[in-house]
Enzyme design. Structure first.
Site, PDB file in Angstrom:
ATOM      1  N   GLU A 150       7.852  13.671  57.373  1.00 38.72           N
ATOM      2  CA  GLU A 150       9.255  14.074  57.226  1.00 38.72           C
ATOM      3  C   GLU A 150       9.388  15.577  56.988  1.00 38.72           C
ATOM      4  O   GLU A 150       9.881  16.018  55.942  1.00 38.72           O
ATOM      5  CB  GLU A 150       9.930  13.300  56.093  1.00 38.72           C
ATOM      6  CG  GLU A 150      10.155  11.854  56.436  1.00 38.72           C
ATOM      7  CD  GLU A 150      10.999  11.110  55.408  1.00 38.72           C
ATOM      8  OE1 GLU A 150      11.172  11.609  54.287  1.00 38.72           O
ATOM      9  OE2 GLU A 150      11.480  10.018  55.749  1.00 38.72           O
ATOM     10  N   GLU A 308       9.353   4.093  58.863  1.00 36.22           N
ATOM     11  CA  GLU A 308       9.683   3.644  57.507  1.00 36.22           C
ATOM     12  C   GLU A 308      11.108   3.129  57.448  1.00 36.22           C
ATOM     13  O   GLU A 308      12.011   3.712  58.042  1.00 36.22           O
ATOM     14  CB  GLU A 308       9.653   4.817  56.516  1.00 36.22           C
ATOM     15  CG  GLU A 308       8.360   5.534  56.329  1.00 36.22           C
ATOM     16  CD  GLU A 308       8.559   6.728  55.386  1.00 36.22           C
ATOM     17  OE1 GLU A 308       9.539   6.757  54.621  1.00 36.22           O
ATOM     18  OE2 GLU A 308       7.745   7.643  55.437  1.00 36.22           O
TER      19      GLU A 308
HETATM   20  C1  GLA Z   1      10.780   9.088  52.767  1.00 36.60           C
HETATM   21  C2  GLA Z   1       9.317   9.469  52.633  1.00 36.60           C
HETATM   22  C3  GLA Z   1       8.514   8.453  51.881  1.00 36.60           C
HETATM   23  C4  GLA Z   1       9.293   7.944  50.693  1.00 36.60           C
HETATM   24  C5  GLA Z   1      10.599   7.372  51.160  1.00 36.60           C
HETATM   25  C6  GLA Z   1      11.408   6.759  50.034  1.00 36.60           C
HETATM   26  O1  GLA Z   1      11.049   8.362  53.875  1.00 36.60           O
HETATM   27  O2  GLA Z   1       8.714   9.708  53.874  1.00 36.60           O
HETATM   28  O3  GLA Z   1       7.329   9.087  51.464  1.00 36.60           O
HETATM   29  O4  GLA Z   1       9.534   8.998  49.824  1.00 36.60           O
HETATM   30  O5  GLA Z   1      11.360   8.402  51.713  1.00 36.60           O
HETATM   31  O6  GLA Z   1      12.627   6.234  50.492  1.00 36.60           O
END
Ligand code: GLA
Ligand code: ZN
Length: 663
Positions: A150, A308
């Protein structure tokens, strides 16, 4: 080396074994198998475990994890481990810590505490990526590289001196000489004319509004700078570990717009993204689908990877509601409906310590004697049955144009109305179509628009000449085009297109706007067709278009608010205010009728219907967002419940089905 699992919709998530003692790892793998987990992303935040001291690497523990996963038949999306530098790094190189707009240097202690422009950070990240690639390139569990995590989530934009120097270099490359930059930035205004690039700064907190083009260029620069970080890691992976697909997880949530993913997507071997529901949104389910349609647009229509989402609650909102029974399955299948072939979660095992210990996971704190775990196992079974649709593509006759630069420019201060926020109109129109069972592609104005019957241009404030020409060509060729207010106002330098609004589109639309008259918060204005406008109105003259509806009251009484003009084989419609609910639905109804676009089946409003097709089969995804039972007249086999449907698919409230159609 393993290939990505395609015999099923891949199920898995982030796996952080470094947070747990060794004896937990074999239990993890056994439970992953029980749940039908087919991939995990490993090592994303493991830098301090992988390189405990500068240049001293400790990969023994990861060797063990990789071997265990391989023995368990689980594919690994292996992180380069560079998402968050360890304490020794920030201690040794304090200048790499990011700086806020008001000049405050952030401290380490959270995550992602590095300046995007730092070449010191880049060198260390590339060294770790190279070490990982050397060690695991031939490991049989390796199926994909997951670069960083991210990008831009917490550290962009940074306003430090390193960024200032890098910004100047970026500007030199973009403009060549300072005079050209001055023209682009309109620096004759407020005595901002530069004589040398050396005096240029990031748009740090100033006494009043900063130069808008400087702000816009800083967004572009910040996105490009992190893309360079990604490309540096990508280059080393390609060299050392050729043939393994490389990705980094985007954040296509509607409120996250730090990066111009349109420029990032061509550098991904497969586009992947993360998505989380935001409880305070008006229509979180529709926003999820928008994110899927946008991700598919970035992937050029190809299937993508949901890296995710959450099984239940997150931990970063003021209040974090748990998902309702059935919601995890519905959310997961909604992503698949919109083109995901992989369903990933943050994270495998809920953490016992750390800032995310209250974030849900596939394996909850409560363990396997839980509703959540049973739902996870059920999801695994469903993913197993969906293998036959992997690789199929989503059908859409509607394009909604989306442009990150236009958003950056639109959302700047000192505009006619702060109530106009980029994305609001796009989401509202997308949701209106979705609730009618109609699927949209969310695509860049540079995408090929020739196959769409309806093209929507929502609040596309900044438009290039090419963008305007593409929209015009789509109408000429037969599409119905709908433009909403505050579109086509400025060029790529954020300079007004003179001669009457909406400059880039006024010929296409056949309208000429002399003056904006935004409405106050909660103010509405009645239209003569019974609908009600909000947020915006403007003094519009017809120049070739016809009025569809006009203001019935107020200072603009009698002035057209909705217009339409025949263009070639199609038409160009203009909506100069914001309609709500049934009024917008009625206008959308006219548009889809004119375009000859319809839902795959007749259903009440609030049933999401999406079709994915392959050469040989078609799959109807049906998601019931209503609070009553509905029937969809589809014949085939529902792969979720594993039953035939025979012209009568009954969906409970919140229910979801994936029907292999017999047509
Ligand atoms: C992001 C991050 C993860 C985690 C999630 C929690 O997507 O990539 O590492 O912190 O948020 O919602
Ligand atoms: Zn910086």
């Amino acid at each position: 080396m393993r290939s990505w699992p395609t015999d099923r919709v891949a199920l898995g998530g982030d796996y952080n074994p470094e947070q747990w003692p060794r004896d937990v790892w074999p239990q993890d793998v056994a439970l992953m198998r029980e749940a039908g987990v087919s991939f995990v992303s490993v090592g994303i935040f493991a830098w301090s475990a992988l390189e405990p001291e500068p240049g001293r690497f400790d990969l023994g523990w990861l060797d063990e994890v990789m071997d265990l996963l391989h023995e368990g038949g689980i594919a690994v999306d292996l992180a380069t481990g560079t998402a968050s530098p360890p304490p020794w790094f920030s201690h040794r190189y304090p200048d790499t810590l990011p700086v806020t707009r008001d000049g405050h240097r952030l401290w380490p202690g959270g995550r992602q505490a590095y300046c995007p422009s730092s070449t010191v950070f880049r060198d260390h990240a590339v060294r770790l990526a190279e070490t990982m690639a050397q060690r695991y390139r031939d490991h049989p569990a390796l199926a994909m590289w997951h670069v960083s995590n991210e990008y831009a989530c917490h550290n962009t934009p940074c306003y430090c001196d390193t960024c200032a120097a890098a910004f100047r270099d970026w500007l030199r490359r973009r403009y060549g000489d300072v005079a050209t930059m001055n023209d682009a930035w309109g620096t004759s205004f407020w005595s901002q004319r530069h004589t040398t690039f050396e005096h240029v700064l990031p748009p740090r907190q100033a006494p009043t509004a900063s130069n808008p083009t400087q702000l816009l260029d800083y967004r572009r620069f910040s996105s490009d700078t992190l893309l360079d970080q990604f490309l540096a890691e990508r280059a080393v992976l390609e060299r050392v570990s050729p043939g393994v697909p490389i990705t980094t997880n985007f954040m296509t949530l509607s409120h996250f717009r730090h990066l111009d993913y349109t420029r990032w997507a061509p550098h991904q071997d497969v586009v992947s993204t993360d998505h989380y529901l935001v409880a305070t949104q008006a229509d979180p389910g529709a926003e999820l689908s928008f994110s899927g349609d946008l991700t598919r647009g970035l992937a050029g229509g190809a299937p993508w990877l949901l890296m995710e989402h959450s099984t239940s609650a997150v931990n970063w909102q003021p209040v974090n509601p748990a998902k309702a029974p059935g919601q995890m399955l519905r959310n997961s299948l909604a992503h698949v409906a919109h083109g995901a072939d992989t369903v990933g979660f943050f994270q495998w095992r809920a953490s016992a310590a750390g800032a995310e210990k209250f974030h849900s996971a596939l394996l909850p704190h409560a363990g396997t004697e839980s509703r959540l775990w049973r739902d996870v196992v059920r999801l695994g079974e469903v993913c197993g049955r969906l293998g036959e649709l992997v690789g199929s593509r989503v059908e859409a006759d509607v394009a909604i144009l989306w442009d990150y630069e236009a958003g950056w420019a639109c959302d700047q201060p000192s505009h006619p109305s702060q109530l106009v926020a980029y994305g609001d109109d796009a989401h509202q129109l997308h949701a209106t179509l979705l609730h009618r069972g109609i699927t949209s592609d969310v695509v860049s104005p540079a995408a090929d628009l020739s196959s769409y019957r309806l093209v929507i241009v929502p609040t596309l404030y900044l438009m290039t000449d090419a963008g305007a020409a593409a929209v015009t060509a789509a109408a000429q060729a037969g599409a119905q085009v709908l433009v909403t207010f505050f579109s086509g106002i400025v060029d790529e330098h954020d300079h007004i297109r003179l001669g009457g609004y909406p400059g880039a589109l006024r010929d296409l639309l056949g309208v000429w706007v002399e003056e904006f008259n935004p409405l106050r918060e909660n103010e509405t204005v009645q239209l003569d067709d019974g609908s009600v406008g909000a947020v915006w109105s403007e003094r519009l003259d017809l120049r070739g278009a016809q009025a569809v509806a006009s203001y019935a009251e107020g200072p603009l009484a009698g002035v057209p608010a909705i217009t339409r003009r025949d263009v070639g084989a199609g038409a160009a419609w203009y909506l100069a205010t914001r309609l709500q609910g049934e009024h917008l639905d009625a206008l959308v109804g006219r548009l889809v009728d004119a375009a000859g676009v319809s839902a795959p089946y007749d259903c009440p409003r609030g049933v999401e219907l999406v079709r994915r097709t392959s050469g040989t089969a078609s799959y109807l995804f049906a998601l019931n967002h209503r609070d009553d039972e509905v029937t969809v007249p589809v014949t085939g086999h529902d792969l979720v419940a594993d039953v035939g449907t025979d012209g009568r698919l009954v969906l409970a409230p919140g229910g979801v089905a994936v029907v292999r159609e017999r047509r």
